[in-house]
Design an enzyme around this catalytic site. Structure first.
Site, PDB file in Angstrom:
ATOM      1  N   GLY A   1       0.826  -1.205   0.000  1.00 42.73           N
ATOM      2  CA  GLY A   1       0.000   0.000   0.000  1.00 42.73           C
ATOM      3  C   GLY A   1       0.856   1.250   0.000  1.00 42.73           C
ATOM      4  O   GLY A   1       2.032   1.223  -0.362  1.00 42.73           O
ATOM      5  N   CYS A   2       0.281   2.355   0.416  1.00 42.19           N
ATOM      6  CA  CYS A   2       1.002   3.623   0.444  1.00 42.19           C
ATOM      7  C   CYS A   2       2.279   3.489   1.272  1.00 42.19           C
ATOM      8  O   CYS A   2       2.251   3.024   2.406  1.00 42.19           O
ATOM      9  CB  CYS A   2       0.111   4.715   1.039  1.00 42.19           C
ATOM     10  SG  CYS A   2       0.940   6.310   1.204  1.00 42.19           S
ATOM     11  N   PHE A   3       3.403   3.917   0.699  1.00 43.99           N
ATOM     12  CA  PHE A   3       4.680   3.713   1.392  1.00 43.99           C
ATOM     13  C   PHE A   3       4.839   4.564   2.646  1.00 43.99           C
ATOM     14  O   PHE A   3       5.701   4.293   3.470  1.00 43.99           O
ATOM     15  CB  PHE A   3       5.880   3.886   0.467  1.00 43.99           C
ATOM     16  CG  PHE A   3       5.896   5.090  -0.453  1.00 43.99           C
ATOM     17  CD1 PHE A   3       5.133   6.227  -0.217  1.00 43.99           C
ATOM     18  CD2 PHE A   3       6.699   5.077  -1.585  1.00 43.99           C
ATOM     19  CE1 PHE A   3       5.177   7.316  -1.066  1.00 43.99           C
ATOM     20  CE2 PHE A   3       6.756   6.166  -2.452  1.00 43.99           C
ATOM     21  CZ  PHE A   3       5.993   7.284  -2.193  1.00 43.99           C
ATOM     22  N   TRP A   4       3.988   5.570   2.829  1.00 43.86           N
ATOM     23  CA  TRP A   4       4.072   6.358   4.067  1.00 43.86           C
ATOM     24  C   TRP A   4       3.851   5.479   5.290  1.00 43.86           C
ATOM     25  O   TRP A   4       4.604   5.547   6.265  1.00 43.86           O
ATOM     26  CB  TRP A   4       3.014   7.461   4.066  1.00 43.86           C
ATOM     27  CG  TRP A   4       3.147   8.481   2.990  1.00 43.86           C
ATOM     28  CD1 TRP A   4       4.245   8.751   2.221  1.00 43.86           C
ATOM     29  CD2 TRP A   4       2.128   9.401   2.571  1.00 43.86           C
ATOM     30  NE1 TRP A   4       3.962   9.771   1.342  1.00 43.86           N
ATOM     31  CE2 TRP A   4       2.680  10.191   1.536  1.00 43.86           C
ATOM     32  CE3 TRP A   4       0.804   9.616   2.964  1.00 43.86           C
ATOM     33  CZ2 TRP A   4       1.936  11.183   0.900  1.00 43.86           C
ATOM     34  CZ3 TRP A   4       0.069  10.615   2.329  1.00 43.86           C
ATOM     35  CH2 TRP A   4       0.636  11.395   1.311  1.00 43.86           C
TER      36      TRP A   4
ATOM     37  N   TYR B   1      -5.218  11.631   6.496  1.00 45.63           N
ATOM     38  CA  TYR B   1      -4.898  10.303   5.962  1.00 45.63           C
ATOM     39  C   TYR B   1      -3.989   9.548   6.930  1.00 45.63           C
ATOM     40  O   TYR B   1      -4.214   8.368   7.213  1.00 45.63           O
ATOM     41  CB  TYR B   1      -4.213  10.433   4.600  1.00 45.63           C
ATOM     42  CG  TYR B   1      -3.832   9.105   3.983  1.00 45.63           C
ATOM     43  CD1 TYR B   1      -4.661   8.463   3.069  1.00 45.63           C
ATOM     44  CD2 TYR B   1      -2.627   8.473   4.321  1.00 45.63           C
ATOM     45  CE1 TYR B   1      -4.319   7.239   2.507  1.00 45.63           C
ATOM     46  CE2 TYR B   1      -2.275   7.247   3.777  1.00 45.63           C
ATOM     47  CZ  TYR B   1      -3.123   6.646   2.870  1.00 45.63           C
ATOM     48  OH  TYR B   1      -2.781   5.426   2.334  1.00 45.63           O
TER      49      TYR B   1
END
Length: 206
Positions: free
Chosen positions: A34-37, A180
């Site tokens: 998913g989102c690398f953050w 987010y």
């Protein structure tokens, strides 16, 4: 299943197959979930992890920019490169965290609100040992029916890793009040602390 398995009270079973314990040695793992953050925010808080870099893997060097990757035409996945001390933490333990709190490995080409192949679940192995451990662990988790659906995580060789833009690095820590981050990533960090208290470390950014 909640994003990042944040509602799980205990970690999933440890891998039955893992790499051998070694003397202090730097090793590299590359995961996409998913989102690398959020992936980076978790592994930054794991003891034995020395450094992480958010970036792109799966495509070619000339398309490894955020603007191009978001078109979902490059073959890249948002990924995290993890440099770790194999005397302090094993590859199998990194995978256990990956499957326990980082993401939902049964979601195909998405994680929660993020949809597309760039958000796919993937393990980019750097050696045959990593491949063996990853494939055996997925088979173990599927056979034990840890999840309500089959794991869709890809296990593929690492052909290249390309660092993400500077503003993506440690994004969750630099932007803790971003809605987010609050909804998707803070629960993952909290789950890590609850499920793996012996591995959790505080992190204040690079």
């Amino acid at each position: 299943m909640a994003i990042g398995q944040a509602t799980r009270k205990a970690p999933i079973p440890a891998p039955l197959v893992d790499e051998a314990h070694t003397a202090a040695k730097q090793e590299t793992a590359v995961f996409a979930g998913g989102c690398f953050w959020g992936v980076q925010s978790v592994y930054n808080r794991v003891k034995g992890v020395e450094h992480t870099t958010a970036g792109y893997s799966g495509g070619d060097a000339h398309t490894a920019t955020y603007g191009q990757v978001t078109t979902e035409t490059t073959g890249h996945a948002e990924s995290l490169k993890i440099v770790y001390d194999s005397s302090k933490i094993s590859y199998g333990t990194l995978l256990r965290i990956f499957f326990s709190v980082v993401h939902d490995p049964t979601q195909l080409n998405r994680q929660g609100p993020d949809v597309g192949t760039s958000y796919r679940s993937a393990i980019f192995y750097t050696s045959e040992d990593q491949k063996k451990v990853a494939e055996a662990y997925i088979a173990q988790l599927d056979s034990e029916k840890i999840y309500p659906a089959k794991i869709v995580t890809q296990v593929v060789p690492l052909k290249g890793f390309y660092d993400g833009e500077a503003y993506h690095q440690d994004y969750a820590d630099h932007n803790p009040n971003n809605p987010y981050i609050q909804v998707c990533d803070v629960p993952k960090m909290a789950a890590l602390k609850v499920q793996f208290p012996d591995l959790f470390k505080e992190y204040n950014g690079h």
